[in-house]
Enzyme design. Structure first.
Site, mmCIF file in Angstrom:
data_model
loop_
_atom_site.group_PDB
_atom_site.id
_atom_site.type_symbol
_atom_site.label_atom_id
_atom_site.label_comp_id
_atom_site.label_asym_id
_atom_site.label_seq_id
_atom_site.Cartn_x
_atom_site.Cartn_y
_atom_site.Cartn_z
ATOM 1 N N ARG A 78 -3.924 -2.122 -15.862
ATOM 2 C CA ARG A 78 -4.859 -1.020 -15.498
ATOM 3 C C ARG A 78 -3.884 0.338 -15.124
ATOM 4 O O ARG A 78 -2.719 -0.109 -14.854
ATOM 5 C CB ARG A 78 -5.647 -1.185 -14.659
ATOM 6 C CG ARG A 78 -5.478 -1.631 -13.295
ATOM 7 C CD ARG A 78 -6.341 -1.814 -12.201
ATOM 8 N NE ARG A 78 -5.933 -2.343 -11.036
ATOM 9 C CZ ARG A 78 -4.958 -2.036 -10.145
ATOM 10 N NH1 ARG A 78 -4.527 -0.754 -10.125
ATOM 11 N NH2 ARG A 78 -4.502 -2.731 -9.065
ATOM 12 N N GLY A 80 -2.712 2.962 -12.002
ATOM 13 C CA GLY A 80 -2.865 2.950 -10.472
ATOM 14 C C GLY A 80 -1.970 1.825 -9.778
ATOM 15 O O GLY A 80 -1.247 1.304 -10.653
ATOM 16 N N VAL A 82 -1.494 -0.966 -6.086
ATOM 17 C CA VAL A 82 -2.003 -2.003 -5.810
ATOM 18 C C VAL A 82 -3.369 -1.910 -5.033
ATOM 19 O O VAL A 82 -3.583 -1.083 -4.294
ATOM 20 C CB VAL A 82 -1.074 -2.806 -4.718
ATOM 21 C CG1 VAL A 82 -0.969 -2.141 -3.546
ATOM 22 C CG2 VAL A 82 -1.482 -4.457 -4.509
ATOM 23 N N THR A 83 -4.395 -3.070 -5.424
ATOM 24 C CA THR A 83 -5.532 -3.110 -4.860
ATOM 25 C C THR A 83 -5.647 -4.416 -4.301
ATOM 26 O O THR A 83 -5.164 -5.499 -4.664
ATOM 27 C CB THR A 83 -6.585 -2.336 -5.639
ATOM 28 O OG1 THR A 83 -7.672 -2.055 -4.384
ATOM 29 C CG2 THR A 83 -7.191 -3.125 -6.678
ATOM 30 N N HIS A 85 -9.002 -7.474 -4.353
ATOM 31 C CA HIS A 85 -10.312 -7.977 -4.594
ATOM 32 C C HIS A 85 -10.836 -9.196 -3.873
ATOM 33 O O HIS A 85 -9.944 -10.033 -3.854
ATOM 34 C CB HIS A 85 -10.592 -8.213 -6.009
ATOM 35 C CG HIS A 85 -10.044 -7.003 -6.970
ATOM 36 N ND1 HIS A 85 -10.902 -5.781 -7.156
ATOM 37 C CD2 HIS A 85 -9.304 -7.114 -7.952
ATOM 38 C CE1 HIS A 85 -10.444 -5.111 -7.840
ATOM 39 N NE2 HIS A 85 -9.407 -5.624 -8.499
ATOM 40 N N LEU A 146 -10.645 2.568 -8.290
ATOM 41 C CA LEU A 146 -11.134 2.750 -9.819
ATOM 42 C C LEU A 146 -9.871 2.656 -10.424
ATOM 43 O O LEU A 146 -8.789 3.227 -10.129
ATOM 44 C CB LEU A 146 -11.807 4.172 -9.947
ATOM 45 C CG LEU A 146 -12.550 4.375 -11.097
ATOM 46 C CD1 LEU A 146 -13.486 5.213 -11.351
ATOM 47 C CD2 LEU A 146 -11.309 5.117 -12.357
ATOM 48 N N GLY A 158 -12.182 -1.187 -14.470
ATOM 49 C CA GLY A 158 -13.387 -0.154 -13.844
ATOM 50 C C GLY A 158 -13.070 0.035 -12.544
ATOM 51 O O GLY A 158 -12.368 0.652 -12.167
ATOM 52 N N CYS A 176 -3.661 1.211 -3.208
ATOM 53 C CA CYS A 176 -3.730 2.483 -4.183
ATOM 54 C C CYS A 176 -2.400 3.212 -3.878
ATOM 55 O O CYS A 176 -2.557 4.176 -4.392
ATOM 56 C CB CYS A 176 -4.892 3.164 -4.229
ATOM 57 S SG CYS A 176 -6.635 2.338 -4.634
#
Length: 224
Positions: A78, A80, A82-83, A85, A146, A158, A176
């Site tokens: 995707r 962007g 790093v994030t 979850h 996102l 998503g 992010c």
């Protein structure tokens, strides 16, 4: 999460609640579906929770991963940076033929952000998107991340909406790629704490923003 939603299949669209699933499995499933679909394939929206995981986007820089500890890091395709979850976060994946739906990428991103902004406004939470960093923010705090991938005219990945989760892992990264923000969540902002209460109302707003008529159903069933 779809306990109170009275539809899961509508015209050219299937909505499925996948429960809690490993990130990598769902990512591979998204890629496989996108690669195999043709112009007649149904679009899909998947709702899911993931066990703890960091995901690093295509443009991600290693310096934004500060101290991951025992949480795995997965390099993904995707956009962007790093994030994180984890349980208590509502993740919604959009497997849409954006050419067929005549959606531009920017239009799609704006629609997803605006739906979250409108949802938060129902609880008198003033939120906004930012032109320099996709997602939804309440002041200088980020509540929804996102990231999308477009391939063969179709979207996948998503949004990730923090509802009621352990936010500590976000302190192990620059979320992010932003070092000047902190993460927040719906529960702490005064909204609902249960994903089952959030998902149906947010989905309604998402469908509206995407121009999908909830009254135009084909073979309505439920997917739990």
């Amino acid at each position: 999460m779809l306990n109170h939603l009275d539809l899961s299949i509508m015209h050219n669209l299937v909505i499925t609640d996948l429960g809690q699933q490993p990130y990598e499995k769902i990512w591979q499933d998204m890629k496989a579906y996108t690669d195999s679909r043709d112009e007649s394939s149904l679009d899909k929206i998947w709702l899911v929770e993931h066990p703890p995981v960091f995901t690093q986007g295509q443009n991600g820089k290693a310096e934004h991963i500060l101290n991951p500890g025992d949480i795995p890091i997965i390099q993904v395709d995707r956009g962007g940076q790093v994030t994180y979850h984890g349980p208590g976060q509502l993740v919604i994946y959009f497997l849409l033929d954006i050419r067929r739906r005549k959606l531009g990428v920017r239009t799609l991103v704006t629609a997803l952000e605006q739906a979250v902004v409108e949802y938060l406004a129902q609880f008198d939470i003033k939120a906004a998107a930012r032109c320099d960093a996709p997602g939804v923010y309440v002041g200088n705090q980020k509540v929804c991340s996102l990231g999308l991938r477009i391939r063969r005219g179709c979207s996948y990945h998503g949004l990730a909406f923090n509802v009621n989760m352990d936010l500590e892992p976000f302190r192990r990264i620059n979320p992010c790629g932003l070092s000047n923000i902190t993460m927040t969540q719906l529960k702490d902002l005064g909204g609902p704490a249960e994903l089952a209460d959030v998902a149906p109302a947010l989905l309604t707003l998402l469908l509206q923003q995407l121009g999908i008529d909830e009254d135009n159903h084909d073979n309505i069933t439920k997917s739990q």
